[in-house]
Design a protein around this motif. Structure first.
Motif, PDB file in Angstrom:
ATOM      1  N   GLU A  78       0.843  -1.192   0.000  1.00 16.18           N
ATOM      2  CA  GLU A  78       0.000   0.000   0.000  1.00 16.18           C
ATOM      3  C   GLU A  78       0.877   1.240   0.000  1.00 16.18           C
ATOM      4  O   GLU A  78       1.889   1.298   0.690  1.00 16.18           O
ATOM      5  CB  GLU A  78      -0.902   0.004   1.226  1.00 16.18           C
ATOM      6  N   SER A  79       0.495   2.217  -0.812  1.00 22.28           N
ATOM      7  CA  SER A  79       1.186   3.503  -0.817  1.00 22.28           C
ATOM      8  C   SER A  79       0.131   4.603  -0.835  1.00 22.28           C
ATOM      9  O   SER A  79      -1.068   4.331  -0.739  1.00 22.28           O
ATOM     10  CB  SER A  79       2.119   3.607  -2.033  1.00 22.28           C
ATOM     11  N   LYS A  80       0.578   5.829  -1.003  1.00 17.24           N
ATOM     12  CA  LYS A  80      -0.319   6.984  -0.947  1.00 17.24           C
ATOM     13  C   LYS A  80      -1.428   6.938  -2.007  1.00 17.24           C
ATOM     14  O   LYS A  80      -2.566   7.294  -1.722  1.00 17.24           O
ATOM     15  CB  LYS A  80       0.514   8.259  -1.103  1.00 17.24           C
ATOM     16  N   ASN A  81      -1.094   6.499  -3.207  1.00 16.66           N
ATOM     17  CA  ASN A  81      -2.054   6.547  -4.313  1.00 16.66           C
ATOM     18  C   ASN A  81      -2.378   5.201  -4.940  1.00 16.66           C
ATOM     19  O   ASN A  81      -3.004   5.150  -6.004  1.00 16.66           O
ATOM     20  CB  ASN A  81      -1.547   7.493  -5.409  1.00 16.66           C
ATOM     21  N   GLU A  82      -1.944   4.109  -4.306  1.00 14.27           N
ATOM     22  CA  GLU A  82      -2.287   2.805  -4.867  1.00 14.27           C
ATOM     23  C   GLU A  82      -2.177   1.705  -3.824  1.00 14.27           C
ATOM     24  O   GLU A  82      -1.542   1.874  -2.781  1.00 14.27           O
ATOM     25  CB  GLU A  82      -1.453   2.462  -6.095  1.00 14.27           C
ATOM     26  N   GLN A  83      -2.832   0.625  -4.145  1.00 18.84           N
ATOM     27  CA  GLN A  83      -2.752  -0.557  -3.301  1.00 18.84           C
ATOM     28  C   GLN A  83      -2.662  -1.769  -4.218  1.00 18.84           C
ATOM     29  O   GLN A  83      -3.287  -1.806  -5.281  1.00 18.84           O
ATOM     30  CB  GLN A  83      -3.994  -0.658  -2.419  1.00 18.84           C
ATOM     31  N   LYS A 119     -12.904   6.087  -0.681  1.00 18.91           N
ATOM     32  CA  LYS A 119     -11.976   7.222  -0.720  1.00 18.91           C
ATOM     33  C   LYS A 119     -12.597   8.481  -1.315  1.00 18.91           C
ATOM     34  O   LYS A 119     -12.028   9.557  -1.221  1.00 18.91           O
ATOM     35  CB  LYS A 119     -10.723   6.834  -1.497  1.00 18.91           C
ATOM     36  N   THR A 123     -11.257   6.027  -9.038  1.00 20.31           N
ATOM     37  CA  THR A 123     -10.360   4.900  -8.803  1.00 20.31           C
ATOM     38  C   THR A 123     -10.451   3.908  -9.949  1.00 20.31           C
ATOM     39  O   THR A 123     -11.527   3.687 -10.502  1.00 20.31           O
ATOM     40  CB  THR A 123     -10.736   4.199  -7.473  1.00 20.31           C
ATOM     41  N   LYS A 141      -5.573   2.051  -8.232  1.00 22.83           N
ATOM     42  CA  LYS A 141      -4.947   3.379  -8.281  1.00 22.83           C
ATOM     43  C   LYS A 141      -6.009   4.456  -8.150  1.00 22.83           C
ATOM     44  O   LYS A 141      -7.099   4.327  -8.691  1.00 22.83           O
ATOM     45  CB  LYS A 141      -4.207   3.575  -9.606  1.00 22.83           C
ATOM     46  N   ASP A 143      -6.389   9.036  -7.509  1.00 24.46           N
ATOM     47  CA  ASP A 143      -5.773  10.359  -7.455  1.00 24.46           C
ATOM     48  C   ASP A 143      -6.574  11.178  -6.455  1.00 24.46           C
ATOM     49  O   ASP A 143      -7.758  11.463  -6.687  1.00 24.46           O
ATOM     50  CB  ASP A 143      -5.798  11.008  -8.842  1.00 24.46           C
ATOM     51  N   MET A 144      -5.963  11.539  -5.348  1.00 24.37           N
ATOM     52  CA  MET A 144      -6.673  12.252  -4.273  1.00 24.37           C
ATOM     53  C   MET A 144      -7.190  13.622  -4.713  1.00 24.37           C
ATOM     54  O   MET A 144      -7.977  14.241  -4.009  1.00 24.37           O
ATOM     55  CB  MET A 144      -5.779  12.384  -3.037  1.00 24.37           C
TER      56      MET A 144
END
Length: 148
Positions: A78-83, A119, A123, A141, A143-144
């Motif tokens: 997991e990262s800021k913009n994807e899992q 979120k 997505t 993925k 994009d916040m």
């Protein structure tokens, strides 16, 4: 978890569906009916299912996958913009062995819509079948800055 899912859980406890019957519909009938558009339609069908069964967390998604008979889902990274998630089951092993064109777009669409709902941003989900390990990885993925 949603009340609908809990009701479905109670209904399925006493019944099971033979894998052969599921595979007939998923791997033979649907592609015959939908043709080359099968992956695209299954992706949108997965998104539609997710709208009908909105889940509040990754753990609820994992439980849903198990209850639906889609397999064992786990978070790999997991990262800021994807899992990255990984799906495995005996049925996936069989699907990969017997059908070289099997698709997991239903599951990908379901995941995309669940994460979008959680979120509140646009997505997408991408499937990556791993034939050697007979597992499927999904990259989710978002994009916040791109609100849904």
């Amino acid at each position: 978890m949603s009340e609908m899912l809990e009701v479905k859980e109670q209904e399925t406890l006493s019944e099971t569906v033979p894998v052969f019957g599921y595979e007939l519909i998923r791997e033979v009938l649907l592609p015959d009916i939908l043709g080359e558009e099968t992956p695209k339609i299954l992706y949108w069908a997965g998104k539609n299912l997710a709208r009908k069964y909105p889940l509040k967390s990754a753990s609820e998604i994992i439980t849903f996958f198990k209850q639906a008979g889609w397999g064992d889902l786990r978070v790999v990274k997991e990262s800021k913009n994807e899992q990255i998630l990984e799906l495995s089951s005996e049925m996936i092993v069989n699907r990969m062995k017997t059908n070289g064109k099997t698709t997991f777009q239903l599951e990908a669409g379901f995941l995309a819509q669940q994460y979008e709902g959680q979120k509140q941003v646009i997505t997408e989900a991408f499937e990556h079948p791993k034939k050697r390990s007979a597992k499927v990885q999904f990259t989710i993925k978002w994009d916040m800055k791109d609100f849904a």
